[in-house]
Scaffold this active site. Sequence first.
Site, mmCIF file in Angstrom:
data_model
loop_
_atom_site.group_PDB
_atom_site.id
_atom_site.type_symbol
_atom_site.label_atom_id
_atom_site.label_comp_id
_atom_site.label_asym_id
_atom_site.label_seq_id
_atom_site.Cartn_x
_atom_site.Cartn_y
_atom_site.Cartn_z
ATOM 1 N N THR A 1 66.751 -9.297 1.836
ATOM 2 C CA THR A 1 65.728 -8.169 2.033
ATOM 3 C C THR A 1 65.133 -7.578 0.464
ATOM 4 O OG1 THR A 1 67.832 -6.954 2.002
ATOM 5 C CG2 THR A 1 66.660 -7.008 4.022
ATOM 6 N N PHE B 1 63.539 0.922 5.984
ATOM 7 C CA PHE B 1 64.950 1.006 5.632
ATOM 8 C C PHE B 1 65.629 1.471 7.094
ATOM 9 C CE2 PHE B 1 63.127 0.991 1.619
ATOM 10 C CZ PHE B 1 64.186 -0.052 0.856
ATOM 11 N N CYS C 1 69.396 2.233 6.611
ATOM 12 C CA CYS C 1 70.044 1.357 5.062
ATOM 13 C C CYS C 1 70.658 2.253 4.226
ATOM 14 C CB CYS C 1 69.006 0.752 4.602
ATOM 15 S SG CYS C 1 69.472 -0.655 3.351
HETATM 16 C C1 HEM Z 1 64.403 -4.167 0.054
HETATM 17 C C2 HEM Z 1 65.737 -3.926 0.795
HETATM 18 C C3 HEM Z 1 66.314 -3.678 1.927
HETATM 19 C C4 HEM Z 1 65.740 -3.468 2.968
HETATM 20 C C5 HEM Z 1 64.156 -3.824 3.545
HETATM 21 C C6 HEM Z 1 66.823 -3.031 4.140
HETATM 22 C C7 HEM Z 1 66.438 -2.711 5.383
HETATM 23 C C8 HEM Z 1 67.462 -2.236 6.404
HETATM 24 C C9 HEM Z 1 67.085 -1.754 7.526
HETATM 25 C C10 HEM Z 1 65.851 -1.755 8.350
HETATM 26 C C11 HEM Z 1 68.487 -1.565 8.127
HETATM 27 C C12 HEM Z 1 68.606 -0.860 9.415
HETATM 28 C C13 HEM Z 1 69.034 -1.923 10.380
HETATM 29 C C14 HEM Z 1 69.039 -1.710 11.995
HETATM 30 O O1 HEM Z 1 68.986 -0.515 12.460
HETATM 31 O O2 HEM Z 1 69.714 -2.578 12.499
HETATM 32 C C15 HEM Z 1 69.416 -1.739 7.157
HETATM 33 C C16 HEM Z 1 70.675 -1.241 7.320
HETATM 34 C C17 HEM Z 1 71.681 -1.693 6.377
HETATM 35 N N1 HEM Z 1 71.511 -2.049 4.989
HETATM 36 FE FE1 HEM Z 1 69.834 -2.468 4.081
HETATM 37 N N2 HEM Z 1 67.777 -3.173 3.452
HETATM 38 C C18 HEM Z 1 67.777 -3.430 2.089
HETATM 39 C C19 HEM Z 1 68.695 -3.438 1.227
HETATM 40 C C20 HEM Z 1 70.020 -3.562 1.234
HETATM 41 C C21 HEM Z 1 71.195 -3.496 0.303
HETATM 42 C C22 HEM Z 1 70.828 -4.008 -1.216
HETATM 43 C C23 HEM Z 1 72.323 -3.086 0.882
HETATM 44 C C24 HEM Z 1 73.545 -3.272 0.203
HETATM 45 C C25 HEM Z 1 73.873 -3.268 -0.822
HETATM 46 C C26 HEM Z 1 71.920 -3.010 2.342
HETATM 47 C C27 HEM Z 1 72.833 -2.770 3.312
HETATM 48 C C28 HEM Z 1 72.736 -2.398 4.478
HETATM 49 C C29 HEM Z 1 73.709 -2.011 5.473
HETATM 50 C C30 HEM Z 1 75.085 -1.938 5.160
HETATM 51 C C31 HEM Z 1 73.146 -1.523 6.488
HETATM 52 C C32 HEM Z 1 73.805 -1.065 7.906
HETATM 53 C C33 HEM Z 1 74.270 0.509 7.763
HETATM 54 C C34 HEM Z 1 74.636 1.353 8.846
HETATM 55 O O3 HEM Z 1 74.321 1.021 10.275
HETATM 56 O O4 HEM Z 1 75.495 2.215 8.785
HETATM 57 N N3 HEM Z 1 70.694 -2.928 2.339
HETATM 58 N N4 HEM Z 1 68.633 -2.136 5.997
#
Ligand code: HEM
Length: 587
Positions: free
Chosen positions: A276, A404, A411
């Site tokens: 991402t 996010f 996120c």
């Molecule tokens: C530009 C970078 C990023 C974007 C666009 C992004 C986008 C997203 C999105 C849209 C979700 C929600 C997914 C859903 O509802 O199914 C999500 C969840 C998550 N992201 Fe990111 N993410 C990014 C970077 C990161 C980074 C750097 C990490 C970890 C270091 C991370 C860890 C997570 C985790 C663990 C979740 C699940 C959270 C939960 O449901 O409790 N993401 N992300």
Amino acid sequence: MTEPVRIEDIPGPRGLPVVGNIFDIDSASPFESLMGMAREYGPIFRLSTPAGARLIVSGAELVEEICDDSRFDKLVGGGLANLREGGAGSGLFTADTTDPLWRRAHNILLSPFSLQSMQDYMPMMLDLAEQLMAKWERLNPDEEVDVPADMTRLTLDTIALCGFGYRFNSFYRDTLHPFVSAMVRTLSESQRRARQLPIQTRLRIRAQRQIEEDQAFMNDLVDQLIAERRAQGAEGETRDLLGRMLGGVDRETGEGLPDENIRAQCITFLIAGHETTSGLLSFALYSLLKDPEVMQRARAEVDEVLGATALPSFEQVHRLRYVTQILNEALRLWPTAPGFNRRPLRDTVIGERYAIPKGTPLTVLSPMLHRDRSVWGPDAEEFNPDHVASEALATLSPNVFKPFGTGQRACIGRQFALQEAVLVLGMLLQRFEFVDHENYQLKIKTTLTMKPDDFRIQVRRRAERPIDHPDAAPARGDGQVAAAATEAPAVLAVERHGTPLFVLYGSNLGTAEGIATKLAREGTERGFAVTVGALDDHLGGLPTDGATILVCASYNGMPPENAARFCAWLRDPATATDACASTMCVT
Ligand code: HEM
């Protein structure tokens, strides 16, 4: 009121029997197919799949309702469900909200993503950023850079180093580290399975065997890291993600995370945290390359804020506001995680006209939500960082910009990703001119995320902007700077007048509590009679005498643990009348 539209009557492309619309979606660029359909069928349309109907939503008014956590929840389906079964396990990303381990892990993992932790990660982020700079600095003028490939090296190595002190050393390899190959295969197989019939999955026996081998390999490596840390005992205590997971306890239940879940979280962070951010940096560079005016404005900011500093500090990175806008604007047009899935908790009606039965899968198609002209204006399809200037965003609902995800399932790595991306884009702008030698035309590649495909550029050192040698300008990313920047100005001692001052906080991770403590100290120095405490301890009536300051954090709109009851009380019109007469809120 008119009769609500039933799900069968929501428009959408006509599908074939059994397979539905599977063949209407280009498997190489599924999100572009969906975007095309959204343009044709509007803010909500229906797809038929072998598993039943799915609604794709991109109208801002409808998404506003779908983001309401009291009516809708995350749906773990398709590629994510396959990922859970096929390698990643029940990490935060792939677990159901109803899984008690999701909440426990969420509570424990808030701390490694706090502001303090972001300061702790700075030296490690710089370590990898420098490796990228060093590589690009040493290229000959006619050599080209594969932008997404290098950004993936950078982001993968950064999350592995900040996450658990492991070095993939991707900049020193021609081929992928075997863990990364296993992870990439797992991701693409999970996506593939989401697009094929269950019978096809069962028939691909070799693919099943490969996914099992990959899963075992990834598990072994992470288990080894966990075992090594455990063996080091107190000496091995670190402030990285793994260290905080091994020692962390959920304040709600008093329980820690079992090792199997920690393993799933580690794999999840690698998967969720690298592609991402890598795609984001690639789209941002592409946009800059095509927009010389924005490039010039960004460079002016970078030159002013970073100057000749070789290793930017935490404080400098957070002053790069226009660079942050560029990244957010890239995320608006090309949200690299281009959608998220929700399901209604009960039968419901959205937009006052669409009747949606409980459990119906809904996909929020963020690239089209982010192009809704009723929100972003007639130039919604244009790259213009002013769209996401903080003053502009402040006039809009938080639910119109969703790169996010949303609510409690948004996120957790958002600040991590943005800090890393701002740091790296800032350092690149500070050092290089970018040359679009092929006149690149954007082509999007989709796996679990999207990124520009086959995007190559050339780079030249900016001769007119020499950079200090790193030894001459030591990195100040150790919290020192932030502490200095946020230190309250010295206050002259004044006579004690004894006016009551209540400083009440809601804080999970200590940042808001820290601000409250600082304000309380300043209040005392200014002669107030200060009371400081958690909001939930002051339920049922704010003082009417003197002044009250509330300092409260929120996690995507959710109150912290020690302010939840207070927020409910405040929202109740029967109890909260006049409560805020003398109250100033700092959030
Ligand atoms: C530009 C970078 C990023 C974007 C666009 C992004 C986008 C997203 C999105 C849209 C979700 C929600 C997914 C859903 O509802 O199914 C999500 C969840 C998550 N992201 Fe990111 N993410 C990014 C970077 C990161 C980074 C750097 C990490 C970890 C270091 C991370 C860890 C997570 C985790 C663990 C979740 C699940 C959270 C939960 O449901 O409790 N993401 N992300």
